[in-house]
Design a protein around this motif. Structure first.
Motif, PDB file in Angstrom:
ATOM      1  N   TYR A  16       0.816  -1.211   0.000  1.00  0.00           N
ATOM      2  CA  TYR A  16       0.000   0.000   0.000  1.00  0.00           C
ATOM      3  C   TYR A  16       0.846   1.255   0.000  1.00  0.00           C
ATOM      4  O   TYR A  16       0.956   1.949  -0.980  1.00  0.00           O
ATOM      5  N   THR A  17       1.429   1.524   1.150  1.00  0.00           N
ATOM      6  CA  THR A  17       2.132   2.794   1.302  1.00  0.00           C
ATOM      7  C   THR A  17       3.612   2.540   1.458  1.00  0.00           C
ATOM      8  O   THR A  17       4.012   1.586   2.123  1.00  0.00           O
ATOM      9  N   ALA A  27       0.574   0.392  10.495  1.00  0.00           N
ATOM     10  CA  ALA A  27      -0.224  -0.620   9.799  1.00  0.00           C
ATOM     11  C   ALA A  27       0.674  -1.799   9.415  1.00  0.00           C
ATOM     12  O   ALA A  27       0.289  -2.964   9.539  1.00  0.00           O
ATOM     13  N   ARG A  30       1.343  -3.967  12.348  1.00  0.00           N
ATOM     14  CA  ARG A  30       0.196  -4.754  12.781  1.00  0.00           C
ATOM     15  C   ARG A  30      -0.142  -5.869  11.810  1.00  0.00           C
ATOM     16  O   ARG A  30      -0.802  -6.820  12.175  1.00  0.00           O
ATOM     17  N   SER A  31       0.252  -5.710  10.554  1.00  0.00           N
ATOM     18  CA  SER A  31      -0.141  -6.715   9.566  1.00  0.00           C
ATOM     19  C   SER A  31       0.440  -8.068   9.953  1.00  0.00           C
ATOM     20  O   SER A  31      -0.057  -9.104   9.520  1.00  0.00           O
ATOM     21  N   ALA A  80      -3.657   5.046  -4.890  1.00  0.00           N
ATOM     22  CA  ALA A  80      -3.569   3.756  -4.200  1.00  0.00           C
ATOM     23  C   ALA A  80      -2.247   3.658  -3.452  1.00  0.00           C
ATOM     24  O   ALA A  80      -2.100   2.830  -2.550  1.00  0.00           O
ATOM     25  N   ARG A 100      -4.290  12.379   5.509  1.00  0.00           N
ATOM     26  CA  ARG A 100      -5.000  11.227   4.957  1.00  0.00           C
ATOM     27  C   ARG A 100      -6.480  11.556   4.708  1.00  0.00           C
ATOM     28  O   ARG A 100      -7.085  11.034   3.764  1.00  0.00           O
ATOM     29  N   PRO A 104      -9.906  11.013   0.354  1.00  0.00           N
ATOM     30  CA  PRO A 104     -11.165  10.493  -0.206  1.00  0.00           C
ATOM     31  C   PRO A 104     -11.849  11.483  -1.142  1.00  0.00           C
ATOM     32  O   PRO A 104     -12.319  11.089  -2.220  1.00  0.00           O
ATOM     33  N   GLY A 105     -11.892  12.759  -0.754  1.00  0.00           N
ATOM     34  CA  GLY A 105     -12.522  13.753  -1.604  1.00  0.00           C
ATOM     35  C   GLY A 105     -11.816  13.865  -2.942  1.00  0.00           C
ATOM     36  O   GLY A 105     -12.449  14.038  -3.995  1.00  0.00           O
ATOM     37  N   ARG A 107     -10.079  11.405  -4.364  1.00  0.00           N
ATOM     38  CA  ARG A 107     -10.354  10.180  -5.134  1.00  0.00           C
ATOM     39  C   ARG A 107     -11.673  10.271  -5.882  1.00  0.00           C
ATOM     40  O   ARG A 107     -11.825   9.719  -6.964  1.00  0.00           O
ATOM     41  N   ARG A 108     -12.645  10.966  -5.289  1.00  0.00           N
ATOM     42  CA  ARG A 108     -13.949  11.052  -5.948  1.00  0.00           C
ATOM     43  C   ARG A 108     -13.904  11.883  -7.215  1.00  0.00           C
ATOM     44  O   ARG A 108     -14.829  11.821  -8.016  1.00  0.00           O
ATOM     45  N   ARG A 118     -12.403  -4.716 -11.353  1.00  0.00           N
ATOM     46  CA  ARG A 118     -12.652  -4.476  -9.922  1.00  0.00           C
ATOM     47  C   ARG A 118     -14.103  -4.086  -9.665  1.00  0.00           C
ATOM     48  O   ARG A 118     -14.388  -3.088  -8.999  1.00  0.00           O
ATOM     49  N   LEU A 119     -15.017  -4.900 -10.186  1.00  0.00           N
ATOM     50  CA  LEU A 119     -16.437  -4.690  -9.894  1.00  0.00           C
ATOM     51  C   LEU A 119     -16.784  -5.458  -8.620  1.00  0.00           C
ATOM     52  O   LEU A 119     -16.128  -6.432  -8.271  1.00  0.00           O
TER      53      LEU A 119
END
Lengths: 251, 305
Positions: A16-17, A27, A30-31, A80, A100, A104-105, A107-108, A118-119
């Motif tokens: 991911y990052t 993260a 913790r994974s 991503a 972070r 989201p805004g 990405r939209r 990726r459906l």
């Protein structure tokens, strides 16, 4: 609009990052993936020193052989992953330093057509296409009208209630394309979008992309299909071994 | 088809990822245990309250040979003891029991002949105190010097021991409640994590389409809240008849009449506090479900960019 400055990308093992400088991310810790001894060194960098700039409303092919880093470039552009180094500005937001919660805004405002679609398999075609509008909180009446209209345009109005698994590859791809453009994104990214389409459908798709580009959407299409590129000449970004080796300017 | 019904819109597929079987069942079991612990808590509280008001601030003084004249004092021994008692600070009232009251006290042991026994029966004085902590030893000594043979029975010691016992039992009930709540939270967290892993791809897709962390966490929390509420209601409803039976068994100790078979009486035997606390259990289960699922999902989502 879209500006890369000496961007480098190195994946961490979670994919991911990139790890934060000098320490593993929370993260990552913790994974719980135990790393085999002797493999603690970081993964190799997949993109090196990428620098270019696109104005709003540009159209670019993203070209290069398999493994050149096309998909990683796109992943950076649809958020991503974030760059490991350098600076990346997307639609006026400095992605490298943005909190972070700002992503989201952003990405939209970005539409993506994935190579593997990726459906969501448990939703109908209609719900898959409606999903970005619902996430954006649009009123249901408008959603119904917009989705029905677009599905008619991509020739799937008879399949609104079918789950993706009951559609052919080409039909699934058209659902994925409809989902990517339903919000009229400012930036449209496509990874091998014609891979499952016949020539007539591919032409139709290119017309859609050009139409969106004409009304101001920045479009970047990654492809191997040299015939398609030849039929629709446009400036290109060419990658080779993780480096940008050709940057065309607008004619 | 769900396509045009966004209220049932389940983009993350949580109806199957967080199934309506295991989680409600486990939460129901937790709620059942919590209801029993609550029942214990309130039952103990009302018993101890009853005993304390009934006998807490009371002494019983027995004066043998009550009608004989007191040594060095005018009047009978009974009168001497009574006047000493009423003159003592901390004593609210002192009342000699009449013959028929005494007979009623003795009837369980001696039958209805208790009032006409030839055996000498001491006079009994019921004393109420203003404060529970009055030290009765000097009082007992003064009474015995006025009327030798007088016995002072202090209930306070027993009440103190009883209070200690009930407080300990209540602490245990409280501890049980906390443990049950913690286990319920752990159960919800484990179920949520399993759901996250099962729906990882869908979450990544929805995240990529611009869903915020709170949106995704909210979807999980809504589902977990619903399942926990179902479990909470189920557990409380199952616990209710058992609590009624226990309350009926405990009724004689609270001085309530025992009339088995009458449903309305049975309902009235439940401590009133329990009627308030029992409906709170599903709400608490729901809150645990919401908070735990929300927190678990948010923490998990931090791994996504």
């Amino acid at each position: 609009m879209l500006r890369f400055e000496m961007v480098g990308l190195r994946y961490d093992r979670a994919g991911y990052t990139p790890p934060a400088r000098g320490r593993r991310s929370a993260a990552d810790r913790r994974s719980g993936e135990s790393r085999p001894p002797g493999r603690r060194q970081p993964l190799p960098e997949v993109l090196h020193d990428i620098s270019f700039q696109l104005d709003p409303g540009a159209f670019r092919w993203l070209l290069g052989p398999s493994g050149a880093g096309k998909s990683s470039m796109l992943r950076l552009m649809y958020l991503a992953v974030r760059p490991t180094r350098g600076r990346l500005n997307l639609l006026g937001t400095e992605v490298t330093t943005a909190p972070r919660t700002a992503l989201p805004g952003l990405r939209r405002r970005i539409g993506v057509v994935f190579q593997d679609f990726r459906l969501l398999q448990h939703l109908s075609a209609f719900d898959n296409v409606a999903l970005p509008l619902r996430l954006a909180g649009r009123p249901e009446g408008q959603i119904k009208a917009d989705v029905t209209e677009l599905m008619r345009w991509v020739g799937l109005s008879r399949y609104l209630d079918l789950p993706p698994a009951m559609l052919s590859g080409g039909e699934q791809q058209r659902v994925a394309i409809a989902r990517a453009v339903i919000t009229r994104p400012a930036l449209l990214l496509a990874d091998e979008p014609t891979g499952n389409l016949d020539d007539a459908q591919a032409e139709r798709l290119m017309q859609l992309f050009k139409e969106l580009n004409r009304i101001g959407t920045t479009v970047i299409v990654a492809t191997h299909n040299e015939q398609l590129v030849a039929r629709h000449p446009a400036p290109a970004l060419r990658l080779s071994e993780g480096r940008l080796v050709r940057v065309d300017r607008d004619a | 088809m769900i396509s045009l019904r966004p209220s049932g819109f389940d983009e993350l597929g949580l109806r199957r990822a967080l199934s309506d079987r295991v989680l409600p069942l486990l939460v129901a079991a937790m709620t059942f245990l919590a209801a029993l612990a609550l029942g214990g808590w309130f039952g103990i509280a009302s018993l101890s309250q009853h005993w304390r008001t009934g006998a807490g601030s009371a002494l019983t003084v027995q004066v043998p040979d009550a009608q004989a004249s007191a040594a060095g004092l005018p009047g009978t021994r009974l009168a001497a003891v009574l006047s000493l008692l009423t003159g003592t600070p901390g004593v609210a009232s002192a009342k000699a029991l009449a013959q028929d009251e005494l007979a009623a006290l003795l009837r369980p042991w001696l039958g209805s002949a208790g009032g006409h026994l030839s055996v000498p029966i001491p006079a009994v004085i019921a004393v109420r105190l203003n404060e529970e902590t009055l030290d009765v030893t000097p009082l007992a000594r003064r009474l015995a010097s006025a009327a030798p043979g007088t016995l002072v029975e202090d209930h306070a010691i027993w009440i103190r021991r009883l209070a200690l016992l009930t407080r300990s039992l209540q602490a245990c009930a409280g501890l049980a409640l906390i443990v049950v709540a913690a286990v319920a939270a752990a159960v919800v967290a484990v179920a949520t994590r399993a759901g996250l892993i099962r729906r990882r791809e869908a979450i990544e897709i929805v995240h990529g389409l611009g869903a915020t962390d709170s949106y995704i966490a909210g979807r999980f929390a809504a589902r977990a809240t619903w399942l926990a509420t179902m479990g909470g209601v189920g557990g409380s409803v199952i616990a209710l008849p058992l609590l009624l039976v226990l309350a009926n068994l405990a009724a004689p100790f609270s001085g309530r009449p025992v009339e088995p078979g009458d449903m309305r009486d049975a309902l009235e035997t439940l401590p009133p506090g329990l009627w308030f606390a029992l409906p709170c259990l599903p709400a608490i289960a729901a809150a645990i479900g919401f908070v735990t699922a929300h927190g678990t999902v948010r923490r998990w989502l931090r791994r996504l960019p």
